[in-house]
Design an enzyme around this catalytic site. Structure first.
Site, short mmCIF file in Angstrom:
data_model
loop_
_atom_site.label_atom_id
_atom_site.label_comp_id
_atom_site.label_asym_id
_atom_site.label_seq_id
_atom_site.Cartn_x
_atom_site.Cartn_y
_atom_site.Cartn_z
N GLU A 1 0.81 -1.22 0.00
CA GLU A 1 0.00 0.00 0.00
C GLU A 1 0.85 1.27 0.00
O GLU A 1 0.40 2.31 -0.49
CB GLU A 1 -0.97 0.01 1.19
CG GLU A 1 -2.10 -1.01 1.08
CD GLU A 1 -1.74 -2.38 1.63
OE1 GLU A 1 -0.55 -2.64 1.91
OE2 GLU A 1 -2.66 -3.22 1.79
N PHE B 1 -11.61 -7.66 13.48
CA PHE B 1 -10.48 -8.06 12.66
C PHE B 1 -10.17 -6.96 11.63
O PHE B 1 -11.05 -6.45 10.95
CB PHE B 1 -10.79 -9.37 11.92
CG PHE B 1 -9.68 -9.80 11.00
CD1 PHE B 1 -8.44 -10.16 11.50
CD2 PHE B 1 -9.88 -9.81 9.62
CE1 PHE B 1 -7.41 -10.54 10.65
CE2 PHE B 1 -8.85 -10.19 8.76
CZ PHE B 1 -7.62 -10.55 9.28
N GLN B 2 -8.91 -6.57 11.55
CA GLN B 2 -8.43 -5.51 10.65
C GLN B 2 -9.14 -4.18 10.88
O GLN B 2 -9.37 -3.41 9.95
CB GLN B 2 -8.52 -5.94 9.17
CG GLN B 2 -7.55 -7.08 8.86
CD GLN B 2 -7.35 -7.34 7.39
OE1 GLN B 2 -8.26 -7.17 6.58
NE2 GLN B 2 -6.14 -7.77 7.03
N LYS C 1 -17.68 -1.37 5.36
CA LYS C 1 -18.00 -2.38 4.35
C LYS C 1 -19.50 -2.54 4.12
O LYS C 1 -19.97 -2.64 2.99
CB LYS C 1 -17.39 -3.73 4.76
CG LYS C 1 -17.61 -4.80 3.71
CD LYS C 1 -16.92 -6.11 4.08
CE LYS C 1 -17.04 -7.10 2.92
NZ LYS C 1 -16.35 -8.37 3.21
N MET D 1 23.92 9.54 2.85
CA MET D 1 23.73 10.81 3.57
C MET D 1 23.95 10.61 5.08
O MET D 1 24.51 11.48 5.74
CB MET D 1 22.34 11.38 3.28
CG MET D 1 22.15 12.81 3.73
SD MET D 1 23.34 13.95 2.96
CE MET D 1 22.41 14.51 1.54
#
Lengths: 572, 163
Positions: free
Chosen positions: A50, A112-113, A162, A477
């Site tokens: 993602e 969940f999630q 959802k 760096m």
């Protein structure tokens, strides 16, 4: 027309003219993914992580000026996206992120999630929404695009439970939205324009300093006219490169921590700073204690909060920078006879002397590849016309210093947040929008490994970007700062156990090359760019000890740059 | 310098956390913060008491204005204004102290609510300064619990804050 919430989401994107959505599916987003499957108007690009989705959408947005669109699922889907959302936020990039959420009755029960997406993204979005009702979807998406793309742009998140995407509602996409708490941006007063132009006409040591705002506002043409009319020196920030052509005699280079000596000295000794779409951040100003001690400041920005935040403005103008520049040009047209080039003749003499020090000078080598040399050759081979993305670190600064940009929207890097992993996914987002253009991702062996999985996305969608890996086996760096400030204690900056990048590229179905001799650099680049339809991963084995110069070190100001040892300034 | 910033906020879920998040993220002080609906059900009015020099207050106002949920705001301390805070203090009071307490409370235009033979609640509204003074006057008593509402306020001229 009665549609499910999921279809309303996709239809709304279509109404917004969205061509591509960068995303990754998961449970809470599955109704929306099913709706994607039922249509052909909006193309979904399946990334491999993602974070990659957000950077790809970001690259798309930066190179086109259109908003980037992201779709992720709940929980880890949105937490993985946060880095890319924050990257876009810091650089004011228009982006709309749609995230699936657990079903509404489950919110707050540690399902969940489940994660509080609105809460976790709040500090790094311009605004966000949690949709409560299927009837709200279309209007909320309209608002999200409106907020993301107007005023100072930025990312907007829309979190959609959802169950709501399965419910049905009448689809009516609003033509426009009105939000009393989100007014139209301010416009400049004629008197402000007159006052500012008067200051310009009387300046003896002026400088035009422009940032990402000029790029975002598509104000480069007006800027060029203005700078030409006035005859003033012009410097761009890291985010503003390309707004003024790199090879124009009035361009004095990038300013700031790794900018040119002349740009920083010009700022330091100026009597008038004309700041256009720039925000005086710490990497630009160095310490504020002795910042441009004799300068009056004209500060133009669409965001009132950047005015007087770091540097006090004498003439603040809050408005769209393009409109202001056009107004400046109109006023300058009326006052053409008052422009007196002799007023700034001495100033230019001084600037030319600073330029004589050649602060980007580096020692050429015919045995070891200098990273600067690769970037210079890349410019030659691509005719300076490529879209160049970068990751974060020394290679980013070498790209900014040595590529030489002549156009806006072609230099794509994470300036504000400094996100390693940005380069490759943003390059694929650029390539999707500009199929016929050369797209180069200048990266390092540290950064590239943070989102290297997107090589698979490039394969799937046939996106033949060119990866220029400046491989010095160090987090360069970090190593440089450890050399300068930590007595060469190179704590955890050496990259051991590097993969065989050639084999890795080939494993992903691409072409891999390793180049370790300076004499092979140009030929390899020509060969790679001749392969129009192949992604070529070019692993350049570069000098491990090379540093980025000149440099304003921490706590120092514009007049205290550290120059490369052996360079003209010190030899004098 | 102490400033009282009055904010009209869209009555949306999460609006309060946008404001409090802004203050914590940018390191601004909050002395008190109150919020409640207004006569317009779509708007809440938030009153923030903060401290800082002019530059900081200017930034606070600009950053608040950038929040999409903020409809309007005003630093009411820049002009004539009224500020009020409610204090409730539950104190232990013996019968010998009761008369003295009644005198103090009366002097502050407050009231006394009896809880039991030995406890009562002092109630008063006024400026934060007045509330501080009242609490000082109660120093000889044992305060068991103290609840202050935080400041709310309005400009005391004919101007009004509108969305």
């Amino acid at each position: 027309m009665q549609l499910t919430g999921a279809d309303i989401v996709v239809k709304s994107l279509e109404k917004e003219g969205v061509e591509f959505v960068f995303g990754y599916p998961g449970g809470a987003a599955l109704h929306i993914y099913d709706a994607f499957h039922r249509q052909n108007e909006v193309e979904h690009i399946l990334v491999r992580h993602e974070q990659g989705a957000t950077h790809a959408a970001d690259g798309y947005a930066r190179s086109t000026g259109k908003p980037g669109v992201v779709l992720v699922t709940s929980g880890p889907g949105i937490t993985n996206a946060v880095t890319g959302i924050a990257t876009a936020y810091m650089d004011s990039i228009p982006m709309v992120v749609l995230s699936g959420q657990v079903m509404k009755p489950l919110i707050g029960y540690d399902a969940f999630q489940e994660i509080d997406a609105v809460g976790i993204s709040r500090p790094c979005v311009k605004h966000n929404f949690l949709i409560q009702d299927v009837e709200e979807i279309a209007e909320t998406i309209k608002k999200a695009f409106h907020i993301a793309t107007t005023g100072r742009p930025g990312p907007v998140l829309v979190d959609i439970p959802k169950d709501i995407t399965a419910q049905v509602a009448e689809f009516l996409y609003p033509e426009s939205v009105e939000m009393r708490s989100y007014p139209e941006p301010a416009t400049a007063q004629p008197s402000e324009i007159v006052t500012a132009v008067e200051a310009m006409l009387n300046a003896k040591r002026p400088v035009v300093y422009t940032g990402g705002g000029v790029v975002l506002a598509h104000a480069q043409e007006g800027l060029r006219d203005m700078v030409k009319t006035l005859g003033f020196p012009c410097t761009n920030t890291l985010m503003g490169l390309g707004a003024y052509p790199h090879d124009d005699p009035q361009f004095i280079g990038m300013l700031g921590m790794h900018g040119t000596y002349e740009a920083n000295m010009t700022m330091f000794e100026s009597d008038l700073i004309i700041a256009l779409g720039a925000r005086f951040d710490d990497r630009i100003t160095g310490t504020l204690d002795n910042f441009a001690p004799n300068a009056k400041v004209i500060h133009v920005d669409i965001d009132p909060s950047v005015i007087d935040k770091n540097i006090k403005a004498d003439i603040p103008i809050v408005a769209d920078v393009k409109e202001v520049i056009n107004a400046f040009n109109a006023e300058l047209g009326r006052r053409r006879e008052d422009i007196n080039p002799s007023l700034i003749a001495n100033w230019w003499e001084k600037i030319r002397a600073w330029q004589g020090l050649d602060s980007f000078w580096y020692e050429k080598s015919d045995t070891i590849i200098k990273p600067q040399f690769v970037v210079e050759k890349l410019h030659e081979v691509t005719g300076g016309e490529a879209y160049v993305t970068s990751d974060v670190g020394q290679h980013q600064m070498f790209a900014a210093q040595f590529y030489g940009f002549s156009d806006t929207h072609k230099w794509i890097n994470s300036g504000g947040l400094g996100t390693m992993g940005f380069g490759l996914p943003s390059a694929l987002g650029v390539k999707i929008a500009h199929r016929d253009a050369d797209v180069a991702c200048i990266t390092g062996e540290g950064s590239i490994q943070m989102c290297i999985q997107e090589l698979a996305t490039c394969k799937q969608y046939d996106l033949p970007v060119k990866v220029i890996n400046l491989n010095n086996r160090y987090l360069g760096m970090v190593r440089q700062w450890q050399e300068f400030s930590y007595e060469k204690r190179y704590s955890n900056s050496y990259m051991d156990s590097l993969p065989d990048f050639v084999a890795l590229a080939e494993a992903y179905g691409h072409v891999g090359m390793q180049i370790d001799k300076p004499g092979d650099v140009e030929g390899a680049l020509r060969e790679a760019f001749a392969m129009k339809d192949r992604l070529v991963f070019m692993d350049f084995i570069t000098d491990q000890q090379e540093n980025v110069y000149p440099m304003i070190e921490s706590g120092k100001g514009h007049s205290e740059m550290r120059m490369r040892p052996g360079s003209a300034s010190l030899a004098e | 310098m102490r400033h009282i910033i009055s904010v009209l906020l869209e009555n949306e879920s999460g609006a309060l956390s946008r404001v409090s998040g802004l203050f914590s993220a940018r390191g601004y002080n909050i002395e008190s913060l109150t919020v409640a609906p207004t006569n317009d059900p779509t708007l809440s009015r938030m009153t923030i008491v903060t401290t800082g020099d002019e530059r900081r207050i200017d930034q606070i106002e600009k950053q608040l204005n950038k929040l999409v949920d903020v409809a309007a705001l005003k630093d009411i301390t820049r002009g004539g204004h009224l500020e009020r805070e409610i204090v409730l203090a539950k104190v232990i009071v013996t019968s010998a102290q009761k008369a003295e307490l009644e005198t103090i409370v009366k002097a502050f235009n407050g009231s006394l609510i009896t809880v039991s033979d030995t406890q009562c609640i002092v109630e008063m509204s006024g400026s934060s300064e007045k509330v501080d003074e009242l609490l000082k006057s109660l120093a000889s008593l044992t305060i068991i619990e103290l609840a202050r509402s935080g400041v709310t306020g309005l400009s005391s001229d004919e101007s009004s804050l509108t969305a």
